[in-house]
Structures are given as structure tokens and as C-alpha cells.
Design a protein around this motif. Structure first.
Motif, mmCIF file in Angstrom:
data_model
loop_
_atom_site.group_PDB
_atom_site.id
_atom_site.type_symbol
_atom_site.label_atom_id
_atom_site.label_comp_id
_atom_site.label_asym_id
_atom_site.label_seq_id
_atom_site.Cartn_x
_atom_site.Cartn_y
_atom_site.Cartn_z
ATOM 1 N N CYS A 91 2.313 6.492 -15.694
ATOM 2 C CA CYS A 91 1.538 5.486 -14.970
ATOM 3 C C CYS A 91 0.058 5.694 -15.260
ATOM 4 O O CYS A 91 -0.519 6.691 -14.823
ATOM 5 C CB CYS A 91 1.779 5.576 -13.462
ATOM 6 N N PHE A 92 -0.558 4.797 -16.006
ATOM 7 C CA PHE A 92 -1.973 4.921 -16.341
ATOM 8 C C PHE A 92 -2.839 4.423 -15.171
ATOM 9 O O PHE A 92 -3.821 5.053 -14.797
ATOM 10 C CB PHE A 92 -2.305 4.126 -17.599
ATOM 11 N N HIS A 93 -2.501 3.229 -14.661
ATOM 12 C CA HIS A 93 -3.160 2.811 -13.412
ATOM 13 C C HIS A 93 -2.254 1.846 -12.667
ATOM 14 O O HIS A 93 -1.357 1.241 -13.240
ATOM 15 C CB HIS A 93 -4.562 2.244 -13.615
ATOM 16 N N TYR A 94 -2.501 1.793 -11.363
ATOM 17 C CA TYR A 94 -1.658 0.970 -10.476
ATOM 18 C C TYR A 94 -2.555 0.595 -9.290
ATOM 19 O O TYR A 94 -2.721 1.362 -8.342
ATOM 20 C CB TYR A 94 -0.456 1.779 -10.005
ATOM 21 N N ASP A 95 -3.232 -0.556 -9.432
ATOM 22 C CA ASP A 95 -4.271 -0.918 -8.467
ATOM 23 C C ASP A 95 -3.935 -2.226 -7.775
ATOM 24 O O ASP A 95 -3.482 -3.181 -8.416
ATOM 25 C CB ASP A 95 -5.630 -1.057 -9.179
ATOM 26 N N LEU A 96 -4.179 -2.247 -6.473
ATOM 27 C CA LEU A 96 -3.849 -3.419 -5.658
ATOM 28 C C LEU A 96 -5.115 -4.207 -5.348
ATOM 29 O O LEU A 96 -6.157 -3.613 -5.008
ATOM 30 C CB LEU A 96 -3.191 -2.966 -4.347
ATOM 31 N N LYS A 154 0.837 -1.217 0.000
ATOM 32 C CA LYS A 154 0.000 0.000 0.000
ATOM 33 C C LYS A 154 0.863 1.255 0.000
ATOM 34 O O LYS A 154 0.514 2.263 -0.622
ATOM 35 C CB LYS A 154 -0.930 0.000 1.214
ATOM 36 N N SER A 155 2.022 1.180 0.649
ATOM 37 C CA SER A 155 2.859 2.380 0.810
ATOM 38 C C SER A 155 3.405 2.897 -0.519
ATOM 39 O O SER A 155 3.772 4.062 -0.640
ATOM 40 C CB SER A 155 4.026 2.092 1.761
ATOM 41 N N VAL A 156 3.460 2.038 -1.537
ATOM 42 C CA VAL A 156 4.045 2.505 -2.809
ATOM 43 C C VAL A 156 2.976 2.934 -3.822
ATOM 44 O O VAL A 156 3.305 3.401 -4.922
ATOM 45 C CB VAL A 156 4.973 1.437 -3.442
ATOM 46 N N ILE A 157 1.716 2.791 -3.461
ATOM 47 C CA ILE A 157 0.652 3.076 -4.436
ATOM 48 C C ILE A 157 0.645 4.558 -4.828
ATOM 49 O O ILE A 157 0.747 4.894 -6.013
ATOM 50 C CB ILE A 157 -0.710 2.623 -3.900
ATOM 51 N N ALA A 182 12.984 5.062 -6.165
ATOM 52 C CA ALA A 182 13.437 4.906 -4.766
ATOM 53 C C ALA A 182 12.384 4.143 -3.950
ATOM 54 O O ALA A 182 12.715 3.230 -3.192
ATOM 55 C CB ALA A 182 13.705 6.272 -4.152
ATOM 56 N N HIS A 183 11.102 4.525 -4.152
ATOM 57 C CA HIS A 183 10.081 3.915 -3.287
ATOM 58 C C HIS A 183 9.912 2.426 -3.596
ATOM 59 O O HIS A 183 9.752 1.608 -2.686
ATOM 60 C CB HIS A 183 8.742 4.657 -3.409
#
Lengths: 94, 94
Positions: A35-40, A23-26, A69-70
Motif C-alpha cells: 500500500c503506497f497511499h490510501y487517503d480519504l 475512516k475505520s479501515v484507513i 478482513a477489515h
């Protein structure tokens, strides 16, 4: 567009720590160029399993993400609690 | 919303036949009630590997899809040419 499906499974008992790290990198990832989407997502039947659904403008944008970095810090912080990691880099076929 | 990621891998030499069978169910599936998206991807580095990215309004809509004539026929037609089949039914976690 480059599609990425990443299936990450925590070692038993470490799933909540992995969840927090993922979650911390979302937010920082969604702010990256291209980045178009990045979903967990999480598997309700297998709570140790998480899936990222990602879409990137190009392979270069994805490569820059991998070097960020993240993401690098998150990988370092989770490398000893992962049971498995499968990353599919995909082309649209329909 | 129910997210589904299905990773399907053909036995060597049968990938084009699998690809045709998978493509054949896309339009009828997209026409089903409760289908938000149903997109097929292919792994350029592993041409035998295909991934469906699906989103359904509910578990009931997904179950109806699993019973549909076109999906049932496709499963029957491809059961002997699949090397592996992994289906992740997921909840949104971000």
C-alpha cells in the motif's frame, strides 16, 4: 503501480455513519503490504460524497486488500447505506 | 490544499484525440503557481475514460488554472468529443 480512485456516496442521512466506517479501515489498510497511499477525501459541496485516493504496488496487492478482513467487514457494514459506488482502477498516463 | 479528481470520458472513437488534448495541458499546468501535482491516468478496461488527479495550494490557484489560456483552449477543442465530465473538488478527510 496501480492507482485506484473510489467514489462512494452515502444515502441521505447516513453520511456520518459511512464516514466513520471509511475512516475505520484507513490505518489497517495503510499497514497492508504494497500500500503506497490510501487517503480519504470528502466533497464539501456534497457531504454525502467521499473519495478514496489509493496507490498499490501491484494488482495482486490490491486484490489481497479487497479480500482483507477489515475491508470485507466494512463493505458488509455499509452495503445498505451506500447510494452509489464507483471504483476506477487506473494506469499512469503522464 | 485543494484536491481535484476529474473523470473525463471520450465519445467512442475520439479517445486518442482526447488523450492528446489532455496530455498537451500537463506541462503548462504543472508550471502554474500553486500546482502541487497534476497527473493523468487512464482506465485500462475502459480506454475512453481518463482521470486527472490534481492538488492545488488554494481555491484561488485552482480558479486561476480554470481561467488559463491552455485549459480554456483545450476545453474548447474537446467539448464536442466528450461523452461525460465529472469534477470532484475535495477536502482531505483522513
Amino acid at each position: 503501480m496501480v492507482k485506484v480512485i473510489a467514489v462512494l456516496t452515502a444515502q441521505e442521512g447516513h453520511e456520518e455513519k459511512l464516514f466513520e466506517a471509511l475512516k475505520s479501515v484507513i490505518e489497517p489498510t495503510r499497514a497492508e503490504p504494497g500500500c503506497f497511499h490510501y487517503d480519504l477525501y470528502r466533497d464539501p459541496k456534497t457531504p454525502t460524497r467521499f473519495v478514496f485516493d489509493e496507490a498499490w504496488e501491484s494488482a495482486e496487492h490490491l486484490a489481497a486488500h479487497a479480500r482483507s478482513a477489515h475491508l470485507t467487514a466494512m463493505r458488509e457494514a455499509t452495503k445498505d447505506i451506500l447510494a452509489s459506488r464507483e471504483v476506477f482502477v487506473l494506469d499512469r498516463a503522464s
